[in-house]
Design a protein around this motif. Structure first.
Motif: not given
Length: 430
Positions: A277, A284, A299, A301, A366
């Motif tokens: 990451r 993010s 995660e 994105q 995000a």
């Protein structure tokens, strides 16, 4: 004597017709209808079928599932605790994903527990399997079977039933229909299931994945077997997922790493998926997801770029694209975020595919972060479903998700009802 009337049956999907057709109306295959003789009913009432006695539920003896462990923790997690005697499982996946490797390792574990294992090698030669077995450290006591004719295979197995049977693959078995066709796969699966139930032989069937990403004949096979597992590629990892399980949870997920020595369990999937990451990058955010009974920190994105086209692009990888569209509409309508001239790309890092409403909040944050160009705190993890009014809704397994976030070392956890709306979270952190 009058000749029995003939029918035509498609060797691909089983569609029946009273006349020959160039193209099957059921599946669209060309020249796939073959003539089969129609079975004649018994004449004159000779040998009528005998009635079968009924059984009351109170007369059925009580008994739990006599499970036994696969000795592989991630596989036991997906199975719901281990194998069940007489259970029939279908393992699907793309070529080269590691199905045979995983099953050879399972066979070794079964041999170590004193169980007799038979491995049907329908695709690879015994020499090829021995080379792989040497690399994986598989015992030479593993019994191989090269017979692909269904009747001969069943006769061999019934003469000396094993404790554990691997069929690699179900598409190679020869029946009255063409090998690999849906009719052949259906007939072979039904016959092996009857054998497994009668002799209590735990059986694993390997199934190929078609170009559409499905096991050949999925609806024909899946209703017959007890469990359907898929082995998928997720970046540098392999993910084992259950889509049907009569003896355990559905949607459970196990993570492996493919090494030269074979499949190795990933003890901490959250740390593995978050290892790369980026630090301080806009767009993010870490989401606390749930797959079956397993909570994961993943995660999400997002990237926003000015579009040169009249209609901006919306691309979602690893996520439900329809839910992403809903979150984008909430951002535009409720938070007045201008997205009309921007291409939006949303990605679930690591190559996983997770369709979880609890990822909505992470998607919204995000995208907002990517558009305004401001990063979120590195120690932040979020979970929550976003409603059409911009409100945050609770999700299943919230406590397990929060425990995973704390275990992964995140200091700030955002979840409903701690925050009521998406706008409140944006105002707090962006």
């Amino acid at each position: 004597m009058a000749r029995a009337s003939a029918q035509y049956r498609c060797v691909e999907c089983g569609y029946q017709s009273v006349k020959p057709l160039g193209r099957c109306p059921g599946c669209g295959a060309w020249e796939s209808l073959k003539e089969v003789a129609e079975a004649r009913p018994p004449s004159g009432g000779r040998n009528p079928p005998k009635p079968v006695p009924l059984l009351r539920l109170r007369d059925v003896p009580e008994g739990g599932e006599a499970r036994f462990s696969s000795q592989i923790g991630e596989l036991d997690r997906v199975l719901g605790g281990g194998f069940v005697p007489g259970e029939v499982l279908l393992l699907g996946g793309e070529p080269g994903v590691g199905k045979s490797t995983l099953l050879l390792q399972v066979a070794q574990k079964m041999l170590e527990t004193g169980r007799r294992v038979v491995y049907l090698a329908g695709e690879e030669s015994p020499g090829q399997i021995r080379l792989r077995a040497r690399r994986l450290g598989i015992s030479l006591d593993l019994e191989l079977l090269r017979e692909t004719r269904l009747e001969a295979l069943l006769a061999t197995l019934e003469a000396s039933p094993p404790d554990f049977l691997v069929v690699d693959s179900i598409q190679t078995l020869e029946t009255s229909a063409a090998p690999g066709s849906l009719v052949a796969v259906r007939d072979a699966t039904a016959a092996l299931t009857r054998f497994a139930k009668q002799y209590l032989v735990t059986t694993v069937l390997v199934g190929h994945v078609t170009k559409e990403g499905l096991v050949a004949g999925p609806k024909v096979i899946e209703h017959v077997v007890d469990a359907t597992l898929y082995l998928e590629t997720a970046g540098s990892f392999r993910v084992l997922r259950s889509s049907k399980n009569r003896f355990g949870p559905v949607g459970e997920l196990g993570v492996f790493a493919m090494l030269h020595e074979g499949m190795e369990e990933v003890a901490n999937p959250s740390a593995a998926f978050l290892a790369e990451r980026p630090v301080g990058a806009p767009g993010s955010v870490v989401a606390l997801s749930l797959s079956g009974e397993r909570a994961l920190a993943l995660e999400v994105q997002a990237l926003a770029a000015r579009t040169p086209f009249p209609a901006p692009r919306r691309v979602a990888q690893g996520l439900d694209s329809r839910r992403v569209d809903v979150v984008l509409a909430v951002l535009e309508r409720r938070l007045n975020l201008p997205l009309g001239n921007l291409d939006i790309y949303v990605n679930l890092a690591g190559g996983l595919r997770v369709f979880d409403p609890g990822l909505d909040l992470a998607v919204g944050l995000a995208v907002y972060s990517a558009v305004v160009g401001r990063p979120l705190p590195q120690a932040l993890a979020v979970v929550g479903e976003v409603g059409l009014a911009g409100e945050l809704r609770s999700v299943e397994g919230l406590e397990r998700r929060l425990r995973e976030g704390e275990r992964a070392g995140f200091k700030e956890l955002v979840y409903p009802p701690q925050f009521k709306t998406l706008e409140a979270v944006v105002s707090r952190f962006l």
